[in-house]
Enzyme design. Structure first.
Site, PDB file in Angstrom:
ATOM      1  N   HIS A 134      -7.605  16.691 -12.115  1.00  0.00           N
ATOM      2  CA  HIS A 134      -6.712  17.055 -13.188  1.00  0.00           C
ATOM      3  C   HIS A 134      -5.982  18.418 -12.866  1.00  0.00           C
ATOM      4  O   HIS A 134      -4.761  18.550 -13.253  1.00  0.00           O
ATOM      5  CB  HIS A 134      -7.511  17.413 -14.533  1.00  0.00           C
ATOM      6  CG  HIS A 134      -7.711  16.390 -15.352  1.00  0.00           C
ATOM      7  ND1 HIS A 134      -8.896  16.013 -16.077  1.00  0.00           N
ATOM      8  CD2 HIS A 134      -7.044  15.458 -15.923  1.00  0.00           C
ATOM      9  CE1 HIS A 134      -8.862  15.097 -16.882  1.00  0.00           C
ATOM     10  NE2 HIS A 134      -7.521  14.658 -16.800  1.00  0.00           N
TER      11      HIS A 134
ATOM     12  N   ARG B  96       0.605   1.795  -9.858  1.00  0.00           N
ATOM     13  CA  ARG B  96      -0.632   1.364  -9.484  1.00  0.00           C
ATOM     14  C   ARG B  96      -1.846   1.517 -10.432  1.00  0.00           C
ATOM     15  O   ARG B  96      -2.297   2.529 -11.101  1.00  0.00           O
ATOM     16  CB  ARG B  96      -1.160   2.695  -8.468  1.00  0.00           C
ATOM     17  CG  ARG B  96      -0.448   2.378  -7.052  1.00  0.00           C
ATOM     18  CD  ARG B  96      -0.821   3.646  -6.176  1.00  0.00           C
ATOM     19  NE  ARG B  96      -0.485   3.248  -4.675  1.00  0.00           N
ATOM     20  CZ  ARG B  96       0.468   4.160  -3.931  1.00  0.00           C
ATOM     21  NH1 ARG B  96       1.150   4.971  -4.764  1.00  0.00           N
ATOM     22  NH2 ARG B  96       0.738   3.904  -2.703  1.00  0.00           N
TER      23      ARG B  96
ATOM     24  N   ARG C  76       1.746  -3.444 -10.678  1.00  0.00           N
ATOM     25  CA  ARG C  76       0.937  -4.026  -9.777  1.00  0.00           C
ATOM     26  C   ARG C  76      -0.301  -4.388 -10.332  1.00  0.00           C
ATOM     27  O   ARG C  76      -0.947  -3.303 -10.890  1.00  0.00           O
ATOM     28  CB  ARG C  76       0.668  -2.919  -8.422  1.00  0.00           C
ATOM     29  CG  ARG C  76      -0.122  -3.766  -7.647  1.00  0.00           C
ATOM     30  CD  ARG C  76      -0.234  -2.974  -6.312  1.00  0.00           C
ATOM     31  NE  ARG C  76      -1.354  -1.742  -6.485  1.00  0.00           N
ATOM     32  CZ  ARG C  76      -1.225  -0.896  -5.493  1.00  0.00           C
ATOM     33  NH1 ARG C  76      -0.764  -1.032  -4.334  1.00  0.00           N
ATOM     34  NH2 ARG C  76      -2.210   0.053  -5.654  1.00  0.00           N
TER      35      ARG C  76
ATOM     36  N   GLU D  27       1.579  -6.663   2.580  1.00  0.00           N
ATOM     37  CA  GLU D  27       0.797  -5.931   3.045  1.00  0.00           C
ATOM     38  C   GLU D  27       0.162  -6.359   4.477  1.00  0.00           C
ATOM     39  O   GLU D  27      -0.451  -5.680   5.139  1.00  0.00           O
ATOM     40  CB  GLU D  27      -0.178  -4.979   2.109  1.00  0.00           C
ATOM     41  CG  GLU D  27       0.702  -4.870   0.848  1.00  0.00           C
ATOM     42  CD  GLU D  27      -0.113  -4.156  -0.016  1.00  0.00           C
ATOM     43  OE1 GLU D  27      -0.591  -3.152   0.120  1.00  0.00           O
ATOM     44  OE2 GLU D  27      -0.899  -4.856  -0.953  1.00  0.00           O
TER      45      GLU D  27
ATOM     46  N   ASN E  27       1.975   1.249   3.808  1.00  0.00           N
ATOM     47  CA  ASN E  27       0.672   1.608   4.036  1.00  0.00           C
ATOM     48  C   ASN E  27      -0.139   0.897   4.853  1.00  0.00           C
ATOM     49  O   ASN E  27      -0.884   1.095   5.719  1.00  0.00           O
ATOM     50  CB  ASN E  27       0.299   2.559   2.699  1.00  0.00           C
ATOM     51  CG  ASN E  27       1.264   3.582   2.101  1.00  0.00           C
ATOM     52  OD1 ASN E  27       2.132   3.806   2.737  1.00  0.00           O
ATOM     53  ND2 ASN E  27       0.997   3.669   0.926  1.00  0.00           N
ATOM     54  N   ASP E  28      -0.329  -0.342   3.792  1.00  0.00           N
ATOM     55  CA  ASP E  28      -1.374  -1.429   4.622  1.00  0.00           C
ATOM     56  C   ASP E  28      -0.766  -2.154   5.638  1.00  0.00           C
ATOM     57  O   ASP E  28      -1.587  -2.614   6.497  1.00  0.00           O
ATOM     58  CB  ASP E  28      -1.748  -2.124   3.328  1.00  0.00           C
ATOM     59  CG  ASP E  28      -2.939  -1.498   2.415  1.00  0.00           C
ATOM     60  OD1 ASP E  28      -3.893  -1.032   3.221  1.00  0.00           O
ATOM     61  OD2 ASP E  28      -2.984  -1.362   1.071  1.00  0.00           O
TER      62      ASP E  28
ATOM     63  N   ARG F  13      -6.586   3.560   7.719  1.00  0.00           N
ATOM     64  CA  ARG F  13      -5.698   4.356   7.504  1.00  0.00           C
ATOM     65  C   ARG F  13      -6.398   5.711   6.670  1.00  0.00           C
ATOM     66  O   ARG F  13      -5.503   6.706   6.720  1.00  0.00           O
ATOM     67  CB  ARG F  13      -4.849   3.680   6.129  1.00  0.00           C
ATOM     68  CG  ARG F  13      -5.274   3.319   4.776  1.00  0.00           C
ATOM     69  CD  ARG F  13      -4.548   2.679   4.151  1.00  0.00           C
ATOM     70  NE  ARG F  13      -3.931   3.517   2.899  1.00  0.00           N
ATOM     71  CZ  ARG F  13      -3.278   2.916   1.820  1.00  0.00           C
ATOM     72  NH1 ARG F  13      -3.122   1.337   1.778  1.00  0.00           N
ATOM     73  NH2 ARG F  13      -2.992   3.353   0.875  1.00  0.00           N
TER      74      ARG F  13
ATOM     75  N   CYS G 101       7.534   0.060  -1.020  1.00  0.00           N
ATOM     76  CA  CYS G 101       6.991   0.824  -1.993  1.00  0.00           C
ATOM     77  C   CYS G 101       5.691   1.559  -1.133  1.00  0.00           C
ATOM     78  O   CYS G 101       4.984   2.430  -1.667  1.00  0.00           O
ATOM     79  CB  CYS G 101       6.355   0.283  -3.074  1.00  0.00           C
ATOM     80  SG  CYS G 101       5.093  -1.041  -2.831  1.00  0.00           S
TER      81      CYS G 101
HETATM   82  C1  PEP Z   1       1.018   0.129   0.481  1.00  0.00           C
HETATM   83  O1  PEP Z   1      -0.106  -0.280   0.973  1.00  0.00           O
HETATM   84  O2  PEP Z   1       1.976   0.491   1.106  1.00  0.00           O
HETATM   85  C2  PEP Z   1       0.982   0.386  -0.660  1.00  0.00           C
HETATM   86  C3  PEP Z   1       2.250   0.903  -1.592  1.00  0.00           C
HETATM   87  O3  PEP Z   1      -0.011   0.309  -1.683  1.00  0.00           O
HETATM   88  P1  PEP Z   1      -1.407   1.174  -1.673  1.00  0.00           P
HETATM   89  O4  PEP Z   1      -0.941   2.775  -1.009  1.00  0.00           O
HETATM   90  O5  PEP Z   1      -1.649   1.513  -2.988  1.00  0.00           O
HETATM   91  O6  PEP Z   1      -2.586   0.514  -0.964  1.00  0.00           O
HETATM   92 MG    MG Z   2      -1.481  -1.223  -0.346  1.00  0.00          MG
END
Ligand code: PEP
Ligand code: MG
Length: 590
Positions: free
Chosen positions: A200, A307, A343, A442, A465-466, A476, A513
């Site tokens: 928080h 998310r 999502r 992803e 990211n994934d 990661r 994203c």
């Molecule tokens: C990603 O994997 O790039 C993504 C946006 O989702 P998250 O980071 O929530 O896994």
């Molecule tokens: Mg992801």
């Protein structure tokens, strides 16, 4: 006596709210309460001890109500007041009260000792929970118990509002009641030993736009009252007693940072388009509703990634359909008339639902997560789908399925969506029949068959990211392989190009994203590859817009053509660094 030069100390923590600040330390004793003295009571004394405990509860309650009233008078936002309400609820918690009374009675110990014993049991219980969000909520209980303890011990509860000069507040931990009372101008920034990104306090810091670094572990032992401190909330760097030359460097950085931030606002209401008219939509990523104001302030054109797992993580049961509707409706209303891309639940991997029986997996990142989990737990999934559908009557919603590895998963998810639509129709409940459905790319397998996937959906969004995690085989969250995280890796670039080409050929929207979208040097490439939507955090929106407005689409495409022939990430990076003239570089960081 001559001034003794104090030692310079450099520390690194988690930067949770950006900005640079140089100021004087103000240490607040919080979180670490003196050990409660053990007292064995005569049986006749237990009743008066219970009364003392009840009085301390009442005093704590009165204090919180006073804080709440003051915050209402000061016009503090709803989210701040909700935190006080949550603390008032904890104060009424039967388990906390009854168990403490029971320990006083049965073990014949003083109230402080009994309360500490109950807190210890509660914390042990929370420690076993594999749920980051719930763990952080356990801190709220600790804060409240500490307030009651202070009242029991007859001590004064320090208030952050009593700070008399603009300071950098340093504490082992700050209660949300503290951050909610922070007066901008008096509290320049804050530093804590503990804390995480979703606590928080971190959320509050971002919404107040106060630079903050948490998780510093030993800042309360290293800094002293009145020390000069530099806080860089973007990088998580903290320097205690810096030399004059370092202060000078950071003063200049701060000035550049602030000028840059101000200058960027010039772009807020300008369209995000290249010099030759290519339009790219810049949207925001969000987890909780409190983030929306900042996204809107930076000109987000919608939510590109909501998310939703945070709806599931802060509780011991599952959200109901009505709760889903309520949460989504709030977001849609704030973002109207722009779209909100919801999502569906991306749980599993490192995010475990404490109240759902989930198997322990050796390789959770490749385990039963996201859409895989939802397709196995269709009751949970359908509740969310129905919630999303019913919320779609309040504005523009898009549904996005995460972690798709192949066509069957898309078809199964869509079949469940259709089934939910049929049910709602039969029940006479309204929804948007034309709701758009998209997927996240992803996993490399999905990227390779992007030409087939585009036939099944209305849009796609690349989760870099994934995607990097799976295509480069780097966990990661593992710092030992972090050096291999290279968005400029030729394989990554080829994958993104493949997906973008497939979507463009099919005439559907293709976005990114993942974190790549928010960095200008990567955004340049994404633009050149033909992505039409980039979704990111609030702070990145204007710098990416600035880049896009300063280049032509033709030039970006030419750059992309060149880099696809390069063999290494380093070669691509050098080329981009050459190409990005001063105009595109983040000059204030240098
Ligand atoms: C990603 O994997 O790039 C993504 C946006 O989702 P998250 O980071 O929530 O896994
Ligand atoms: Mg992801």
């Amino acid at each position: 006596m001559a001034d003794v030069k104090k030692q310079v100390i450099l520390m690194k923590g988690i930067g949770v709210s950006s900005g640079i600040i140089i100021g004087k330390a103000y240490l607040i004793e919080r979180g670490v309460i003196e050990p409660a003295q053990f007292c064995y009571l005569d049986i006749a004394e237990t009743d008066s001890e219970i009364e003392r405990f009840q009085n301390a509860l009442k005093a704590s309650r009165d204090q919180l109500l006073r804080i709440k009233k003051k915050m209402e008078q000061d016009g503090k936002g709803k989210e701040h007041i909700r935190i006080i309400d949550a603390h008032l609820m904890i104060l009424k918690d039967n388990m906390l009260i009854n168990d403490t009374v029971k320990v006083i009675k049965e073990e014949r110990v003083n109230a402080e000792w009994a309360l500490k014993t109950v807190l210890k049991d509660l914390m042990e219980y929370f420690d076993k929970i594999d749920d980051e969000y719930l763990k952080e909520r356990s801190m709220d209980i600790e804060h409240i118990v500490n307030r009651v303890l202070i009242n029991l011990m007859g001590k004064k509860h320090e208030s952050i509002t009593e700070i008399k000069y603009p300071s950098i507040v340093i504490a082992h931990d700050l209660a949300p009641t503290d951050t909610a009372q922070m007066v901008k101008g008096m509290v320049l920034g804050f530093l804590t030993d503990v804390g995480g990104r979703t606590s928080h306090t971190a959320i509050m810091a971002r919404s107040l736009e106060i630079p903050a670094v948490v998780g510093l572990e030993t800042i309360t032992r290293k800094a002293e009252m009145g020390d000069i401190i530099i806080v860089d909330g973007t990088t998580g760097t903290v320097i205690i007693n810096p030399s004059d030359s370092v202060v000078d460097v950071y003063r200049k950085r701060k000035e550049r940072y602030e000028n840059y931030g101000r200058a960027l606002f010039h772009y807020r209401d300008l369209p995000c388009e290249t010099t030759d008219g290519r339009r790219v939509r810049l949207m925001g990523n969000m987890e909780i509703v409190e983030e929306i104001d900042s996204l809107l302030e930076h000109g987000a054109e919608g939510i590109g990634l909501y998310r939703t797992e945070f709806l599931y993580l802060n509780r011991k049961d599952l959200p109901t359909e009505e709760e889903h509707i309520k949460a989504y409706k709030q977001v849609i209303k704030k973002m109207a008339p722009n779209p909100v891309t919801i999502r569906t639940l991306d749980i599993g991997g490192d995010k475990v639902l404490s109240h759902v029986d989930m198997p322990k997996e050796i390789n959770p990142a490749m385990g039963l997560r996201a859409i895989r989990f939802c397709l196995k737990n269709t009751d949970i999934f359908r509740t969310q789908l129905r919630g999303i559908l019913r919320a779609s009557v309040y504005g523009k919603i898009k549904i996005m399925f995460p972690m798709i590895s192949g066509i069957e998963e898309i078809r199964q998810a869509k079949a469940l969506l259709e089934q939910s639509k049929e049910e709602l129709k039969a029940e006479g409940k309204a929804f948007d029949p034309d709701i758009e459905v998209g997927v996240m790319i992803e996993i490399p397998s999905a990227a390779i068959i992007a030409d087939l996937i585009v036939k099944e959906v209305n849009f796609i969004s690349i989760g870099t990211n994934d995607l990097l995690q799976y295509s480069l085989a780097i966990d990661r969250v593992n710092e030992h392989v972090a050096y291999l995280y290279e968005p400029f890796h030729p394989a990554v670039l080829r994958i993104i190009k493949t997906v973008a080409d497939a979507a463009n050929k099919a005439g559907i929207s293709v976005g990114v994203c993942g974190e790549m979208a928010g960095e200008p040097e990567y955004a340049l490439i994404l633009l050149g590859f033909g992505l039409d939507l980039l979704s990111m955090n609030a702070f990145s929106i204007l710098k990416v817009k600035r880049l896009i407005r300063s280049i032509s689409f033709a030039e970006a495409k030419k750059i992309c053509k060149m880099i696809t022939s390069f063999a290494t990430a380093k070669e691509v990076e050098s080329f981009i660094n050459l190409k990005l003239p001063g105009l595109y570089k983040e000059e204030f960081w240098s």
